[in-house]
Design an enzyme around this catalytic site. Structure first.
Site, PDB file in Angstrom:
ATOM      1  N   THR A  40       0.813  -1.212   0.000  1.00  0.00           N
ATOM      2  CA  THR A  40       0.000   0.000   0.000  1.00  0.00           C
ATOM      3  C   THR A  40       0.849   1.266   0.000  1.00  0.00           C
ATOM      4  OG1 THR A  40      -1.840  -1.104   1.104  1.00  0.00           O
ATOM      5  CG2 THR A  40      -1.743   1.279   1.312  1.00  0.00           C
ATOM      6  N   THR A  93       1.371  -4.608   4.245  1.00  0.00           N
ATOM      7  CA  THR A  93       1.065  -5.022   5.619  1.00  0.00           C
ATOM      8  C   THR A  93       0.441  -6.412   5.719  1.00  0.00           C
ATOM      9  OG1 THR A  93      -1.120  -3.976   5.541  1.00  0.00           O
ATOM     10  CG2 THR A  93       0.726  -2.629   6.321  1.00  0.00           C
ATOM     11  N   ASP A  94      -0.021  -6.968   4.598  1.00  0.00           N
ATOM     12  CA  ASP A  94      -0.737  -8.240   4.664  1.00  0.00           C
ATOM     13  C   ASP A  94       0.102  -9.340   5.305  1.00  0.00           C
ATOM     14  OD1 ASP A  94      -2.974  -7.137   3.547  1.00  0.00           O
ATOM     15  OD2 ASP A  94      -2.653  -7.958   1.543  1.00  0.00           O
ATOM     16  N   SER A 101       2.498  -7.658  -0.676  1.00  0.00           N
ATOM     17  CA  SER A 101       3.186  -8.552   0.257  1.00  0.00           C
ATOM     18  C   SER A 101       2.616  -9.964   0.247  1.00  0.00           C
ATOM     19  CB  SER A 101       3.157  -7.987   1.677  1.00  0.00           C
ATOM     20  OG  SER A 101       1.852  -7.949   2.202  1.00  0.00           O
TER      21      SER A 101
END
Length: 325
Positions: A11, A84-85, A52
């Site tokens: 992101t 961030t995943d 990610s």
């Protein structure tokens, strides 16, 4: 001297333009107010501009090796920007391997750069501050988000959209960034490190499954698991329970490969001898499952895959979970 920043995707790198257009690390750094005023030399390197969810263990190992070389060449600290995943898993993987006192700080963003209230610039600024903070040295891999500093071993993404998504359920943040000052409030004990030179071919061939126990779980997916995988992590109910009829299935698997018992709750530890009914933690551990301690299922899978890829037998796997769990 200074900080080496490795920019992946996620992101924080979404440009808002074409679907496949990504901001470079230089673009990300240039958008951070006050970064130049820190007086910290920044060596920015672009690595893997992918979401990610598409990162691999090998990608993370490549970054760790490149970061190690950067520290050997004089970098005071490392910052990695990524999606961030899978940040919590990547951070724990790094923490199992990072051999330097120099801080290795991961960060990212929950809001794209073109959105109102984009959080990426503030997170990068905080991460750079942590990376050069003397108080952060020796803490291994850290996550800097929302002006909080989290130890990789404990941190978890707890919300799908909040800018305060990263938390440490069992410990709380180990520090904060307050008015530009990095304040470290706790220093978790560093655990034994794993070898960084894991054979990549063997790692790619090592498969570790994760099964989350659910209401009325029939367990049919486990029938031939030992023929295709080298390990299994079970995310059990509560303190480490599964439906009673699933216990012998897991026991049979544990006789053929390492099976680690964790809790699906996201906080707390599995137990070892409080409940004794069929499918309880006492029953499962008695059938040969390995106690995952306080590691959540996702981190347990990271550790188990590295161990299996290194050829670790059950005894060594169990000992590693005693140390890290």
């Amino acid at each position: 001297m200074g900080v080496t920043l490795f920019a992946l995707g996620g992101t924080i790198s979404v440009s808002g333009g074409a679907a496949d257009e990504r901001l470079t690390g230089a673009d990300i750094a240039a958008a951070v107010p006050g970064l130049g005023g820190l007086g910290v030399p920044l060596d920015v390197r672009d690595v893997r501009a992918v979401p990610s969810g598409s990162l691999t263990f090998a990608d993370v190992l490549d970054v760790v090796q490149a970061a190690s070389r950067a520290v050997a060449d004089g970098a005071d600290g490392i910052v990695v920007t990524q999606g961030t995943d899978t940040l919590e898993e990547a951070a724990f993987l790094v923490d199992l391997l990072w051999r330097h006192d120099a801080p290795f700080v991961l960060t990212g963003a929950m809001r794209q750069p073109a959105m109102a209230g984009a959080d990426g610039p503030a997170n990068v600024l905080a991460a750079v501050r942590v990376a050069v903070a003397p108080a952060a040295r020796g803490l291994g891999a850290l996550v800097a988000f929302n002006d909080e500093v989290h130890a990789a071993r404990w941190t978890a993404k707890s919300h799908s959209t909040s800018t305060a998504a990263f938390v440490s359920p069992n410990a709380g943040p180990v520090g904060h960034v307050v008015e530009g000052r990095v304040r470290i409030l706790a220093r978790p004990e560093r655990r034994a490190l794993l070898p960084l030179d894991t054979d990549r071919t063997r790692l790619a061939a090592t498969r570790v499954a994760l099964h989350c126990a659910t209401l009325d779980d029939d367990g049919t997916t486990h029938t031939s698991l030992a023929d295709t995988h080298q390990g299994l992590v079970v995310a059990g109910f509560g303190v480490g329970h599964v439906p009673a009829h699933l216990a012998p299935v897991l026991g049979d698997l544990a006789a053929r490969m390492p099976v680690v018992l964790t809790s699906r709750t996201g906080g707390g530890s599995v137990l070892s001898h409080t409940y004794r009914a069929p499918g309880s933690e006492t029953d499962l551990l008695g059938r040969g499952l390995i106690d995952g301690g306080m590691l959540d299922p996702y981190k347990a899978r990271v550790l188990l895959r590295l161990l299996c890829a290194s050829g670790a037998e059950r005894t060594r796997v169990a000992a590693a979970f005693v140390q890290h769990g």
